[in-house]
Motif scaffolding. Structure first.
Motif, short mmCIF file in Angstrom:
data_model
loop_
_atom_site.label_atom_id
_atom_site.label_comp_id
_atom_site.label_asym_id
_atom_site.label_seq_id
_atom_site.Cartn_x
_atom_site.Cartn_y
_atom_site.Cartn_z
N ALA A 102 10.19 -11.41 7.10
CA ALA A 102 9.41 -10.23 7.48
C ALA A 102 9.34 -9.23 6.33
O ALA A 102 8.31 -8.59 6.11
CB ALA A 102 10.01 -9.58 8.73
N ALA A 103 10.45 -9.10 5.60
CA ALA A 103 10.50 -8.17 4.47
C ALA A 103 9.52 -8.57 3.38
O ALA A 103 8.71 -7.76 2.90
CB ALA A 103 11.92 -8.12 3.90
N GLN A 104 9.55 -9.84 2.99
CA GLN A 104 8.65 -10.29 1.94
C GLN A 104 7.19 -10.25 2.40
O GLN A 104 6.29 -9.95 1.59
CB GLN A 104 9.02 -11.71 1.50
N LEU A 105 6.95 -10.50 3.67
CA LEU A 105 5.60 -10.39 4.19
C LEU A 105 5.09 -8.96 4.09
O LEU A 105 3.95 -8.72 3.64
CB LEU A 105 5.56 -10.86 5.65
N GLY A 106 5.91 -7.99 4.51
CA GLY A 106 5.49 -6.59 4.42
C GLY A 106 5.22 -6.16 2.99
O GLY A 106 4.24 -5.44 2.72
N ILE A 107 6.05 -6.60 2.06
CA ILE A 107 5.86 -6.23 0.66
C ILE A 107 4.58 -6.85 0.11
O ILE A 107 3.82 -6.20 -0.61
CB ILE A 107 7.09 -6.66 -0.17
N ALA A 108 4.31 -8.11 0.46
CA ALA A 108 3.09 -8.77 -0.01
C ALA A 108 1.85 -8.11 0.58
O ALA A 108 0.86 -7.86 -0.13
CB ALA A 108 3.13 -10.26 0.34
N VAL A 109 1.88 -7.80 1.88
CA VAL A 109 0.72 -7.19 2.53
C VAL A 109 0.49 -5.77 2.02
O VAL A 109 -0.63 -5.25 2.08
CB VAL A 109 0.90 -7.21 4.06
#
Length: 289
Positions: A261-268
């Motif tokens: 979830a962390a990496q997804l938020g950073i990418a988005v």
């Protein structure tokens, strides 16, 4: 003129004064409703397009979580497990660099996108090494430390003012200090303690800048970035507790869910989601005028 005539004129003026704002207010409400409908339509379309582009990411996450039964423990220390574990982050690199929709006129990566993609690449190296969690824990932590350096520099490039800087800095310094003091009592090596202290400083610095960016921009992209940073803080704190303090139930499952979830938020957070909470009000005022 007679006193009655003066009163009549005053009354007429009073009526006209109250009629004009009412007319403007009606126009403002109608314009606001139309503007809100347009914003809602655009937001729904953008969210649907974003969700479609991220379907492979969620599929890769499920493949790792279910394929290696992460709910009940760690994955096997194999090359296959390492590749499957890192594959969702590799997809986010592709999403950040070429799959997501770019703003009109932008044909190449900007500095923010490049640094986020580089941070994701370094994170994937950390994912691979941490499959061998006992022998390669320090190299894995160093890869993630370098990833946070990239995220920090990216956020420094992105943030345009100091709004909320002092508040967030003080809060995250306090949180980072308390987190380190809590887990450091279980670390029996001074070298590891120093490395954990430095890593904690980078992690919470990244978190502070993410929330500062959200305070400054108030956009959906910055909100996703702040949420991603918060998930990263939780994920790494759970890793530290699990390793140096006590065993946690379903620890690997919770750690990986919050990590992905962390990496997804950073990418988005690199997507051009610039709609602000006050955009509807601004459009309504400009339409009414």
């Amino acid at each position: 003129m007679s006193p009655g005539g003066e009163r009549f004129n005053d009354k007429e003026d009073e009526i006209s004064v109250f009629n004009i704002p009412g007319h403007c207010t009606s126009q403002g409400i109608q314009a606001g409703l139309r503007s809100e409908a347009r914003c809602s339509t655009r937001s729904n379309s953008a969210a649907m397009a974003l969700a479609i582009r991220l379907v492979p990411y969620f599929a890769l996450v499920l493949a790792y979580m279910l394929g290696f039964d992460i709910c009940h423990g760690y994955p096997p220390q194999t090359i296959t497990a390492a590749i499957v574990k890192a594959s969702p982050v590799w997809y986010l690199i592709a999403f950040t660099t070429c799959l997501k929709k770019k703003p009109p006129g932008q044909h190449s990566l900007n500095a923010f996108e490049f640094l986020i993609a580089l941070g994701l690449l370094l994170s994937s190296c950390g994912d691979v090494t941490l499959v061998w969690r006992d022998s390669l824990f320090i190299p894995g932590m160093l890869f993630f430390a370098l990833a946070h350096v990239c995220y920090i520099v990216a956020l420094k490039v992105k943030i345009t003012d100091d709004k909320g800087k002092d508040t967030h800095t003080d809060l995250f310094v306090l949180m980072g200090t308390c987190s380190f003091l809590f887990v450091s009592s279980g670390i029996d090596s001074w070298l590891m303690a120093v490395l954990v202290m430095l890593y904690t400083a980078l992690l919470f610095w990244m978190g502070s800048l993410s929330f500062q960016r959200y305070t400054s921009e108030k956009t959906l992209a910055s909100k996703y970035g702040a949420m991603g940073a918060a998930c990263f803080l939780l994920s790494d704190f759970l890793i530290a507790v699990q390793k140096w303090k006590c065993s946690l139930p379903f620890s690997e499952f919770i750690i990986m869910v919050t990590y992905y979830a962390a990496q997804l938020g950073i990418a988005v957070s690199t997507v051009s989601l610039t709609t602000k909470l006050t955009s509807t009000e601004d459009e309504a005022v400009s339409s009414a005028s």
